[in-house]
Design a protein around this motif. Structure first.
Motif, short mmCIF file in Angstrom:
data_model
loop_
_atom_site.label_atom_id
_atom_site.label_comp_id
_atom_site.label_asym_id
_atom_site.label_seq_id
_atom_site.Cartn_x
_atom_site.Cartn_y
_atom_site.Cartn_z
N GLU A 6 20.49 24.05 3.65
CA GLU A 6 21.65 23.12 3.89
C GLU A 6 21.68 21.79 4.31
O GLU A 6 20.67 21.77 5.00
N GLY A 8 24.46 18.27 5.13
CA GLY A 8 25.74 17.14 4.70
C GLY A 8 26.96 17.53 6.01
O GLY A 8 27.61 16.47 5.86
N ARG A 19 30.62 16.10 2.59
CA ARG A 19 30.16 17.02 1.47
C ARG A 19 28.93 18.14 1.43
O ARG A 19 27.74 16.85 1.99
N SER A 21 25.69 20.91 1.10
CA SER A 21 24.71 21.29 -0.05
C SER A 21 24.11 22.38 0.62
O SER A 21 24.02 22.58 1.12
N CYS A 22 23.42 23.42 -0.26
CA CYS A 22 22.67 24.22 -0.01
C CYS A 22 21.90 24.77 -1.09
O CYS A 22 22.16 25.09 -2.78
N TRP A 36 29.81 30.07 0.51
CA TRP A 36 30.18 29.34 2.43
C TRP A 36 30.62 29.61 2.86
O TRP A 36 32.62 30.21 2.97
N THR A 77 21.75 25.53 -6.68
CA THR A 77 22.11 24.57 -5.98
C THR A 77 23.98 25.27 -5.83
O THR A 77 24.49 24.64 -6.84
N TYR A 79 27.17 23.49 -3.72
CA TYR A 79 27.87 22.39 -3.05
C TYR A 79 29.23 22.88 -2.73
O TYR A 79 29.86 23.61 -2.88
N GLN A 81 32.66 20.19 -1.41
CA GLN A 81 33.40 18.98 -1.19
C GLN A 81 34.82 18.90 -0.13
O GLN A 81 35.45 20.15 -0.38
N CYS A 95 26.40 28.98 4.31
CA CYS A 95 25.38 28.96 3.00
C CYS A 95 25.18 30.64 3.20
O CYS A 95 24.20 31.29 3.53
#
Length: 123
Positions: A6, A8, A19, A21-22, A36, A77, A79, A81, A95
């Motif tokens: 992960e 961000g 944001r 990310s994973c 998440w 991947t 995300y 936001q 994640c």
């Protein structure tokens, strides 16, 4: 094994955005869904949002309209936001990937977790 990395997280003021990310890597056969979760001190881990490989999404009521989950199947991947952040969004965000690992016919069920990234919303 499947590894989730992960990125961000950080410190943001109320009303701000982040944001997450994973990225999943390793012995992946298929991932479905990815999601998440978050856990604040003294509280249970809770689902924030999830997405299936077909793009169907699910959100906790507390984040609907503010958070958006998206995925890139080709890159394994996902995300998150996060907009209009509130102090109550402060937590460790984790994640999760479910699905199947291995290579056919030697496949096995997956339920992998990342190491977590801290999100702090404070002025």
């Amino acid at each position: 094994q499947v590894h989730l990395v992960e990125s961000g997280g950080g410190l943001v003021q109320p009303g701000g955005s982040l944001r997450l990310s994973c990225a999943a890597s390793g012995d992946i056969f298929s991932l479905n869904p990815m999601g998440w979760y978050r856990q604040a001190p003294g509280k249970q881990r809770e689902l924030v949002a999830s997405i299936t490989s077909g793009g169907s999404t699910n959100y906790a009521d507390s984040v609907k309209g503010r958070f958006t989950i998206s995925g890139d199947n080709a890159r394994n991947t996902v995300y998150l936001q996060m907009n209009s952040l509130k102090p109550e969004d402060t937590a460790g965000y984790y994640c999760n990937a479910k699905g199947l690992g291995g290579k056919y016919p030697m496949i096995y069920p997956l339920n992998s977790w990342g190491q977590g990234t801290q999100v702090t919303v404070s002025s």
